[in-house]
Write a protein that holds these residues in place. Structure first.
Motif, PDB file in Angstrom:
ATOM      1  N   ALA A 183       0.840  -1.195   0.000  1.00  0.00           N
ATOM      2  CA  ALA A 183       0.000   0.000   0.000  1.00  0.00           C
ATOM      3  C   ALA A 183       0.868   1.236   0.000  1.00  0.00           C
ATOM      4  O   ALA A 183       2.022   1.210   0.451  1.00  0.00           O
ATOM      5  N   CYS A 184       0.310   2.318  -0.515  1.00  0.00           N
ATOM      6  CA  CYS A 184       1.032   3.592  -0.472  1.00  0.00           C
ATOM      7  C   CYS A 184       0.099   4.680   0.029  1.00  0.00           C
ATOM      8  O   CYS A 184      -1.132   4.567  -0.066  1.00  0.00           O
ATOM      9  N   VAL A 185       0.695   5.737   0.557  1.00  0.00           N
ATOM     10  CA  VAL A 185      -0.031   6.951   0.933  1.00  0.00           C
ATOM     11  C   VAL A 185       0.634   8.107   0.205  1.00  0.00           C
ATOM     12  O   VAL A 185       1.799   8.412   0.441  1.00  0.00           O
ATOM     13  N   THR A 186      -0.124   8.732  -0.706  1.00  0.00           N
ATOM     14  CA  THR A 186       0.437   9.798  -1.543  1.00  0.00           C
ATOM     15  C   THR A 186       0.376  11.164  -0.877  1.00  0.00           C
ATOM     16  O   THR A 186       1.170  12.051  -1.190  1.00  0.00           O
ATOM     17  N   SER A 187      -0.584  11.355   0.033  1.00  0.00           N
ATOM     18  CA  SER A 187      -0.790  12.667   0.654  1.00  0.00           C
ATOM     19  C   SER A 187      -1.786  12.521   1.789  1.00  0.00           C
ATOM     20  O   SER A 187      -2.596  11.584   1.814  1.00  0.00           O
ATOM     21  N   MET A 188      -1.728  13.461   2.738  1.00  0.00           N
ATOM     22  CA  MET A 188      -2.679  13.463   3.852  1.00  0.00           C
ATOM     23  C   MET A 188      -3.160  14.885   4.136  1.00  0.00           C
ATOM     24  O   MET A 188      -3.387  15.255   5.278  1.00  0.00           O
ATOM     25  N   ASP A 189      -3.336  15.681   3.084  1.00  0.00           N
ATOM     26  CA  ASP A 189      -3.843  17.033   3.275  1.00  0.00           C
ATOM     27  C   ASP A 189      -5.269  16.986   3.797  1.00  0.00           C
ATOM     28  O   ASP A 189      -6.044  16.086   3.472  1.00  0.00           O
ATOM     29  N   ALA A 190      -5.632  17.970   4.585  1.00  0.00           N
ATOM     30  CA  ALA A 190      -6.977  18.029   5.155  1.00  0.00           C
ATOM     31  C   ALA A 190      -8.017  18.025   4.046  1.00  0.00           C
ATOM     32  O   ALA A 190      -7.933  18.791   3.095  1.00  0.00           O
ATOM     33  N   ASP A 191      -9.000  17.144   4.183  1.00  0.00           N
ATOM     34  CA  ASP A 191     -10.124  17.072   3.258  1.00  0.00           C
ATOM     35  C   ASP A 191     -11.223  16.257   3.938  1.00  0.00           C
ATOM     36  O   ASP A 191     -10.990  15.623   4.974  1.00  0.00           O
ATOM     37  N   PHE A 220       4.377   2.224   1.460  1.00  0.00           N
ATOM     38  CA  PHE A 220       5.165   3.251   0.787  1.00  0.00           C
ATOM     39  C   PHE A 220       4.584   4.611   1.168  1.00  0.00           C
ATOM     40  O   PHE A 220       3.363   4.792   1.159  1.00  0.00           O
ATOM     41  N   VAL A 221       5.457   5.541   1.492  1.00  0.00           N
ATOM     42  CA  VAL A 221       5.005   6.837   1.987  1.00  0.00           C
ATOM     43  C   VAL A 221       5.741   7.948   1.251  1.00  0.00           C
ATOM     44  O   VAL A 221       6.978   7.899   1.103  1.00  0.00           O
ATOM     45  N   LYS A 222       5.007   8.959   0.801  1.00  0.00           N
ATOM     46  CA  LYS A 222       5.658  10.092   0.171  1.00  0.00           C
ATOM     47  C   LYS A 222       6.551  10.797   1.176  1.00  0.00           C
ATOM     48  O   LYS A 222       6.184  10.991   2.336  1.00  0.00           O
ATOM     49  N   THR A 231      10.098   5.161   1.558  1.00  0.00           N
ATOM     50  CA  THR A 231       9.821   6.529   1.128  1.00  0.00           C
ATOM     51  C   THR A 231      10.065   6.710  -0.366  1.00  0.00           C
ATOM     52  O   THR A 231      10.850   5.996  -0.982  1.00  0.00           O
ATOM     53  N   TYR A 232       9.366   7.693  -0.936  1.00  0.00           N
ATOM     54  CA  TYR A 232       9.590   8.057  -2.333  1.00  0.00           C
ATOM     55  C   TYR A 232       9.454   9.571  -2.484  1.00  0.00           C
ATOM     56  O   TYR A 232       8.761  10.227  -1.697  1.00  0.00           O
ATOM     57  N   GLY A 233      10.128  10.125  -3.479  1.00  0.00           N
ATOM     58  CA  GLY A 233      10.052  11.557  -3.689  1.00  0.00           C
ATOM     59  C   GLY A 233      10.830  11.978  -4.924  1.00  0.00           C
ATOM     60  O   GLY A 233      11.560  11.191  -5.533  1.00  0.00           O
ATOM     61  N   ILE A 234      10.670  13.234  -5.299  1.00  0.00           N
ATOM     62  CA  ILE A 234      11.345  13.815  -6.453  1.00  0.00           C
ATOM     63  C   ILE A 234      12.511  14.668  -5.975  1.00  0.00           C
ATOM     64  O   ILE A 234      12.337  15.556  -5.137  1.00  0.00           O
ATOM     65  N   ALA A 279       3.622   8.647 -10.942  1.00  0.00           N
ATOM     66  CA  ALA A 279       4.315   7.634 -11.743  1.00  0.00           C
ATOM     67  C   ALA A 279       5.409   6.949 -10.937  1.00  0.00           C
ATOM     68  O   ALA A 279       5.611   5.729 -11.037  1.00  0.00           O
ATOM     69  N   LEU A 280       6.118   7.729 -10.123  1.00  0.00           N
ATOM     70  CA  LEU A 280       7.214   7.174  -9.331  1.00  0.00           C
ATOM     71  C   LEU A 280       6.724   6.138  -8.327  1.00  0.00           C
ATOM     72  O   LEU A 280       7.306   5.052  -8.217  1.00  0.00           O
ATOM     73  N   ILE A 281       5.650   6.433  -7.609  1.00  0.00           N
ATOM     74  CA  ILE A 281       5.200   5.484  -6.600  1.00  0.00           C
ATOM     75  C   ILE A 281       4.592   4.240  -7.260  1.00  0.00           C
ATOM     76  O   ILE A 281       4.768   3.120  -6.776  1.00  0.00           O
ATOM     77  N   ALA A 282       3.905   4.417  -8.390  1.00  0.00           N
ATOM     78  CA  ALA A 282       3.386   3.234  -9.099  1.00  0.00           C
ATOM     79  C   ALA A 282       4.538   2.347  -9.553  1.00  0.00           C
ATOM     80  O   ALA A 282       4.477   1.109  -9.428  1.00  0.00           O
TER      81      ALA A 282
END
Length: 450
Positions: A183-191, A220-222, A231-234, A279-282
């Motif tokens: 599993a991955c988490v791409t973001s956790m911004d308030a929504d 996997f976590v941004k 972790t992943y990132g640009i 694309a990177l996390i996929a």
């Protein structure tokens, strides 16, 4: 519940993007599928073309006789359906098996190797990329997508049942029905603060989701998020990093450092750093699953995108028209970054339809700031979806907060005339409501005018 004993599946809200993917799945598995939705759309038309019976009036009298046997019938509904829905009440009162969409998805995936994509932004694009990568690498995968893939013209990729790829939706805490292997988490911004109340509760829900991953699984976590995982990132020092990024003929070309090696000169055709991150996390999840690197690179280069995710409808030297599903300030920022990177120094008109009164109220200042970045801003009335109005919360109020003199509030009927008045060479329609229904009319008008 054993899905093998089910002969009939009835969907209340079958036209929803997630619901329609499940409808396609059960239809492909030779179940008798039918359903209800409030309005006829391209999605319901596509399901009807498959032979799925759909009606648009909430009455028990419309139910087919095949649904009368409660023992072999499953009722699937979406949380957007109101509690006073007549058909839903009938099924609940007559001992039918009635389940939310998310719970059914949990049932389907529990005996598979499940890859789940979570995050407040980027789920649909990331899921569709991941499904495409695994499918192209001949993995026996079923991928449930939250949008229509341009590669498959469908929100379902069906190449086998051993592996599943799903969006792990935080709305209504739906993702807690899943138990993924990766599993991955791409973001956790308030929504979804109408559901959660505050950002801390949303964050806690993602922490609960992380605990649902199987003991032998991986998260996997941004880079920068508070969760622990791969972790992943640009341009970061993450476990998976995209770097040496350049644009060649409108295409991203970049290298990826993995924990074990480097993959060079990867090509990816979607604009925007947010899409590059997706694309990177996929790619990272497909690598950890075991797909060959070079095959993955070739698959990524062939990925075409998802409808209504930075979808080009006109792309000429003199005019560009793009439609995007963005409905959160951070998503609008991502669209702006992509447009400015691809079309520097060009005048951009953004037509935005806010989605939900509560979201508009919660993020009004952030919406105003993100929208003010465009050269011209046009607002439509708020699309209410499942909500009743909130006093004082309307598009006029939001417009007053936008610090851009080139701003206006219009009706949907005025969109084309407003575009014709503008000198912008890049036109954007943005929002998660019914603004997508206007795209074909806008495109036709622009093509006729040119």
């Amino acid at each position: 519940m054993n899905l093998e004993t089910i002969d009939n599946v009835y969907f209340i809200g079958i036209g929803g993007i997630g619901m329609s993917a499940l409808a396609r799945y059960f239809h492909a598995n030779r179940k008798q599928v039918s359903g209800y939705d409030k309005t006829q759309t391209e999605i319901t038309d596509a399901l009807s073309d498959l032979g799925i019976s759909i009606h648009f009036e909430d009455t028990v009298a419309n139910l087919d006789s095949s649904l009368l046997n409660a023992n072999n019938t499953l009722i699937v509904y979406t949380p957007a359906i109101p509690n006073d829905h007549k058909q839903l009440a009938y099924f609940n009162n007559n001992n039918y098996k009635v389940m939310k969409r998310a719970a059914v998805l949990g049932l389907i995936t529990e005996n598979t190797f499940c890859l789940a994509v979570a995050g407040t932004h980027g789920k649909t694009t990331t899921t569709s990329i991941l499904g495409h990568l695994l499918n192209t690498c001949n993995v026996p995968v079923t991928a449930f997508l939250g949008g229509i893939s341009e590669n498959y013209n469908s929100n379902l990729i069906l190449n086998g049942t051993d592996v599943t790829v799903v969006e792990a939706d935080e709305f209504d805490r739906s993702f807690l029905t899943l138990s993924p292997d990766l599993a991955c988490v791409t973001s956790m911004d308030a929504d979804h603060l109408d559901i959660y109340g505050d950002a801390e509760a949303l964050k806690n829900s993602f922490e609960d989701f992380a605990k649902k991953i199987k003991q032998s699984g991986k998260l996997f976590v941004k880079e920068g998020l508070s969760l622990q995982g791969i972790t992943y990132g640009i341009d970061t020092k993450s476990d998976y990093t995209a770097y040496n990024i350049r644009i060649e003929n409108g295409t991203y070309v970049f290298d990826v450092k993995t924990p074990k090696t480097t993959i060079e000169n990867i090509q990816f055709n979607l604009p925007g750093r947010h899409n590059l991150s997706n694309a990177l996390i996929a790619l990272a999840m497909a690598v950890e699953y075991g797909c060959p690197h070079q095959q993955l690179a070739k698959a990524l280069a062939s990925y075409k995108g998802v409808k209504r995710r930075f979808s080009y409808h006109i792309k000429t030297d003199s005019l560009v028209y793009i439609d995007d599903y963005a409905h959160h300030p951070e998503e609008i920022n991502a669209v702006h970054q992509a447009v400015r990177e691809m079309y520097p120094n060009q005048r951009v008109l953004a037509i935005f339809q806010p989605h939900l009164f509560s979201r508009t109220q919660d993020f009004a200042d952030d919406f105003a700031k993100s929208l003010s970045q465009f050269d011209e801003v046009v607002l439509l009335d708020i699309y209410p979806a499942r909500e009743l109005p909130i006093e004082g919360v309307n598009s006029g109020w939001l417009l007053s907060k936008i610090e851009n003199e080139n701003k206006q509030l219009i009706s949907k009927a005025e969109i084309i005339s407003k575009i014709n008045e503008s000198h912008a060479t890049v036109i954007l329609t943005i929002g998660a409501g019914d603004i997508g229904e206007e795209v074909k009319h806008i495109k036709q008008s622009l093509q006729y005018a040119s």
